[in-house]
Design a protein around this motif. Structure first.
Motif, PDB file in Angstrom:
ATOM      1  N   GLY A  21       0.930  -1.208   0.116  1.00  0.00           N
ATOM      2  CA  GLY A  21      -0.028   0.018  -0.110  1.00  0.00           C
ATOM      3  C   GLY A  21       0.790   1.281   0.063  1.00  0.00           C
ATOM      4  N   GLN A  22       0.448   2.130   0.881  1.00  0.00           N
ATOM      5  CA  GLN A  22       1.155   3.439   1.013  1.00  0.00           C
ATOM      6  C   GLN A  22       2.818   3.462   1.124  1.00  0.00           C
ATOM      7  N   GLU A  23       2.840   2.366   2.104  1.00  0.00           N
ATOM      8  CA  GLU A  23       4.524   2.138   2.293  1.00  0.00           C
ATOM      9  C   GLU A  23       5.332   1.949   0.864  1.00  0.00           C
ATOM     10  N   TRP A  24       4.652   1.447  -0.119  1.00  0.00           N
ATOM     11  CA  TRP A  24       5.171   1.016  -1.387  1.00  0.00           C
ATOM     12  C   TRP A  24       5.236   2.415  -2.195  1.00  0.00           C
ATOM     13  N   VAL A  25       4.289   3.013  -2.006  1.00  0.00           N
ATOM     14  CA  VAL A  25       4.034   4.396  -2.730  1.00  0.00           C
ATOM     15  C   VAL A  25       4.989   5.345  -2.354  1.00  0.00           C
ATOM     16  N   ARG A  26       5.248   5.336  -0.916  1.00  0.00           N
ATOM     17  CA  ARG A  26       6.238   6.482  -0.520  1.00  0.00           C
ATOM     18  C   ARG A  26       7.719   5.950  -0.707  1.00  0.00           C
ATOM     19  N   TYR A  27       7.976   4.803  -1.006  1.00  0.00           N
ATOM     20  CA  TYR A  27       9.250   3.866  -1.325  1.00  0.00           C
ATOM     21  C   TYR A  27       9.517   4.412  -2.837  1.00  0.00           C
ATOM     22  N   ASP A  53       8.297   6.668  -4.632  1.00  0.00           N
ATOM     23  CA  ASP A  53       8.217   8.236  -4.948  1.00  0.00           C
ATOM     24  C   ASP A  53       9.834   8.635  -4.690  1.00  0.00           C
ATOM     25  N   LYS A  54      10.433   8.009  -3.806  1.00  0.00           N
ATOM     26  CA  LYS A  54      11.696   8.761  -3.406  1.00  0.00           C
ATOM     27  C   LYS A  54      13.016   7.870  -3.938  1.00  0.00           C
ATOM     28  N   THR A  55      12.579   6.863  -4.460  1.00  0.00           N
ATOM     29  CA  THR A  55      13.698   5.795  -4.996  1.00  0.00           C
ATOM     30  C   THR A  55      13.681   5.452  -6.632  1.00  0.00           C
ATOM     31  N   PRO A  56      14.292   5.868  -7.347  1.00  0.00           N
ATOM     32  CA  PRO A  56      14.521   5.677  -8.800  1.00  0.00           C
ATOM     33  C   PRO A  56      14.985   4.250  -9.213  1.00  0.00           C
ATOM     34  N   THR A  57      14.724   3.613 -10.163  1.00  0.00           N
ATOM     35  CA  THR A  57      15.025   2.469 -10.794  1.00  0.00           C
ATOM     36  C   THR A  57      16.573   2.687 -11.360  1.00  0.00           C
ATOM     37  N   LEU A  58      17.001   3.885 -11.775  1.00  0.00           N
ATOM     38  CA  LEU A  58      18.330   3.847 -12.521  1.00  0.00           C
ATOM     39  C   LEU A  58      18.397   2.976 -13.493  1.00  0.00           C
ATOM     40  N   MET A  59      17.342   2.640 -14.224  1.00  0.00           N
ATOM     41  CA  MET A  59      17.653   2.086 -15.562  1.00  0.00           C
ATOM     42  C   MET A  59      16.852   2.710 -16.717  1.00  0.00           C
ATOM     43  N   PRO A  60      17.680   2.741 -17.745  1.00  0.00           N
ATOM     44  CA  PRO A  60      17.424   3.766 -18.958  1.00  0.00           C
ATOM     45  C   PRO A  60      15.863   3.614 -19.298  1.00  0.00           C
ATOM     46  N   PHE A  61      15.197   4.554 -19.259  1.00  0.00           N
ATOM     47  CA  PHE A  61      13.732   4.691 -19.781  1.00  0.00           C
ATOM     48  C   PHE A  61      12.781   4.038 -19.149  1.00  0.00           C
TER      49      PHE A  61
END
Length: 205
Positions: free
Chosen positions: A187-193, A195-203
């Protein structure tokens, strides 16, 4: 055995294609570490399939295509396969990719699975520490750059383009589905995570 044979081919012979030996070693080490991670953290799920050798027909076809391209080009255009700075770039990408994937598996421990789970286990937690605090899907990030690095290492221009296309398509679809399941689980725990953490994978956002 394959890993050792690859290293011996690369470093103890007079071959002009040491990168082929490095490739064999990297491939064997990749599958060995997949098995070790499962054995350590998910022993109840441990089978011969944990090596990921029988991952999928697409996986077999991709490596077969890479091997065929390398051998055909080496036979007809051996000068194309000389060892140089592009091979070093590929080797670095392979090391970085393998390192990220292995660290990810060892950080997630029992929460890591080779298959996307449709049901949340009682002990399943959202891993947010270590490498997971830097990127959302470090194991996918690791395999992406490991696979791309292998094509640089082998100097396979055709498979490099095909691998990038295939990996982009595969991970875009897989990540979208996995993140859907994670949203249901956390749920919201995943949404917050997310939002602040990128994949760093192209596109791939």
């Amino acid at each position: 055995m394959v890993c050792s044979a690859g290293l011996m081919f690369a470093y103890n012979s007079k071959t002009d294609i040491p990168h082929f030996g490095i490739f064999l070693s990297a491939l064997a080490l990749f599958h060995f570490l997949e098995y070790i991670a499962t054995a350590l953290f998910n022993p109840d799920k441990l089978t011969l399939d944990s090596y990921l050798i029988n991952h999928s027909p697409h996986y077999h076809a991709a490596h077969a295509a890479a091997l065929i391209e390398f051998l055909v080009e080496y036979y007809f255009f051996p000068n194309w396969k000389g060892f140089g700075w592009i091979n070093y770039l590929g080797f670095i990408l392979v090391i970085v990719g393998q390192g990220c994937r292995t660290v990810a598996m060892f950080s997630a421990r029992h929460n890591f699975s080779h298959h996307i789970m449709d049901h949340k286990e009682s002990d399943h937690v959202l891993v947010q520490h270590g490498i997971y605090s830097v990127m959302r899907h470090p194991s996918y990030f690791g395999f992406y750059w490991w696979a791309v690095g292998v094509q640089f290492l082998l100097l396979n221009p055709i498979c490099l383009c095909l691998f990038i296309y295939w990996l982009q398509r595969f991970f875009s679809e897989r990540i979208a589905y996995e993140e859907y399941t994670l949203l249901r689980f956390f749920g919201q725990e995943w949404v917050r995570y997310k939002d602040k953490t990128p994949t760093l994978m192209p596109f791939i956002q």
